[in-house]
Write a protein that holds these residues in place. Sequence first.
Motif, mmCIF file in Angstrom:
data_model
loop_
_atom_site.group_PDB
_atom_site.id
_atom_site.type_symbol
_atom_site.label_atom_id
_atom_site.label_comp_id
_atom_site.label_asym_id
_atom_site.label_seq_id
_atom_site.Cartn_x
_atom_site.Cartn_y
_atom_site.Cartn_z
ATOM 1 N N ARG A 294 0.825 -1.377 -0.088
ATOM 2 C CA ARG A 294 -0.114 0.195 -0.069
ATOM 3 C C ARG A 294 0.905 1.343 -0.102
ATOM 4 N NH1 ARG A 294 -3.680 -1.457 5.026
ATOM 5 N NH2 ARG A 294 -1.601 -2.125 5.756
ATOM 6 N N GLY A 295 2.182 1.202 0.298
ATOM 7 C CA GLY A 295 3.056 2.363 0.516
ATOM 8 C C GLY A 295 3.414 2.672 -1.159
ATOM 9 N N VAL A 296 4.016 3.677 -1.149
ATOM 10 C CA VAL A 296 4.548 4.263 -2.759
ATOM 11 C C VAL A 296 5.927 3.442 -2.759
ATOM 12 C CG1 VAL A 296 3.204 6.288 -2.862
ATOM 13 C CG2 VAL A 296 5.750 6.425 -1.972
ATOM 14 N N VAL A 297 6.815 3.038 -1.855
ATOM 15 C CA VAL A 297 7.680 2.515 -2.094
ATOM 16 C C VAL A 297 7.668 0.934 -2.178
ATOM 17 C CG1 VAL A 297 10.298 2.001 -0.981
ATOM 18 C CG2 VAL A 297 9.281 4.205 -0.629
ATOM 19 N N HIS A 298 8.025 0.531 -3.374
ATOM 20 C CA HIS A 298 7.761 -1.159 -3.649
ATOM 21 C C HIS A 298 9.060 -1.686 -3.510
ATOM 22 C CE1 HIS A 298 3.515 -0.541 -5.523
ATOM 23 N NE2 HIS A 298 3.506 -0.647 -4.084
ATOM 24 N N ASN A 299 10.235 -1.063 -4.096
ATOM 25 C CA ASN A 299 11.520 -1.836 -3.784
ATOM 26 C C ASN A 299 12.545 -0.750 -3.918
ATOM 27 O OD1 ASN A 299 12.575 -1.746 -6.619
ATOM 28 N ND2 ASN A 299 11.055 -3.323 -6.994
#
Length: 411
Positions: A294-299
């Motif tokens: 759900r965050g904007v940082v996925h990797n």
Amino acid sequence: MNDFSTVIIGGGISGLTCAKYLNEKGYSFMLLEGSDELGGRVRTDKVEGFKLDRGFQVLLTNYPEARKTLNYSDLRLKYFESGSLIKADKGFMKMENPFRKKMAYLTMAFSSVGSFSDKLKIRKFANDLAEIPDEDFFKMQATDTLTFLKNYGWSDKMITNFFKPFFGGVFLENELITSSSFFQFTFKQFFRGDAAIPLEGMQAIPDQIAEKISSTKIRRNARVKGIENNQVFLEGGEILTTDRIVLATDPHTTDMFLGETAKRIYNTTTCTYFSAESSPLKGQKMIALNPNRRGVVHNVCVPSDISPEYGNAGKSLISVSTQGLDKVDEQKLTSRIKRELFDWFGAQVNVWKHLKTYHIPESLVQYRAETPKQSLKLSDNLYRCGDYLAYPSLNAAMQTGREVGEMIAEM
């Protein structure tokens, strides 16, 4: 008299691979690229001395087509460590490839990524896949990847902590609706080979293929506005006459040339680059994954940890990937990324400098279970190639390009 026996429209990976095979057979052809550089989606830009790939990309060295097409030694590949870092409440959990390091299996057994049973299943699964020829995966009956994982018996914890963030990043979608046949093929590539980037960036891959082709057979800034029968019409009024035409463009452009309106669903990615005084991953050559989708940082990856040539004057290059954004306000996204990563890495994030954001709304064509491979030969004088016609990967781009080249060479 025809100008060339074949005209290839598009200088991405599939068009270049097709040209390479025709060149090896001594065929007369011309490759037309509408932009000033070759590579299509596989491009590297230089920004403030840093090398930025257009979206986070890696080369899987076990790809069968890549092994046929590329010279890995000349690419001067730099390798990731085999495994991944998974964000936990405090710090990271490390999941290593048990086939690469003798201690990795013990490390995995006592990590909190999944259960001990999950780790045993990983080993068995990898061994089973090793026995399957690469070309057979796409002949198998498939379901969606998430259903496959649950049916195989992996725990919800393992799926949430590892499979969703890792393969969600590969497929550029978070629910793992991608075909299980593609999942199994890709899983094998990761476990049987390495993930790598060329020393000078991903652009080195199309550049190497192009080096095998005479520069007289490639034209850049040659924009095609239409085709009809055996004629190719360029902007500016030039007309080329040929025996065969190969459409190696993006799907929309190929549809336009064919007068078609095919419906496709695309997976979207956004890659944001920062420069920093030092690596937040402290030199660990792995991708850091976020199980919280759900965050904007996925990797997060630090390409300069893998290849120092990506950095500049001792500074680190940081790549942050986000999936599924319809539109991007760069300033707002950058601020959100920094706020999230403050919880990961602390105050050092405040002084990172934003370099560039690549928003790629049509990054990969969604590949569902039972998606058929589409025809590459449309008529005796018209062909097409590209990964969207098979499955979304660098391997499929090369494969379809090679197959079209071989069809023409066998005529």
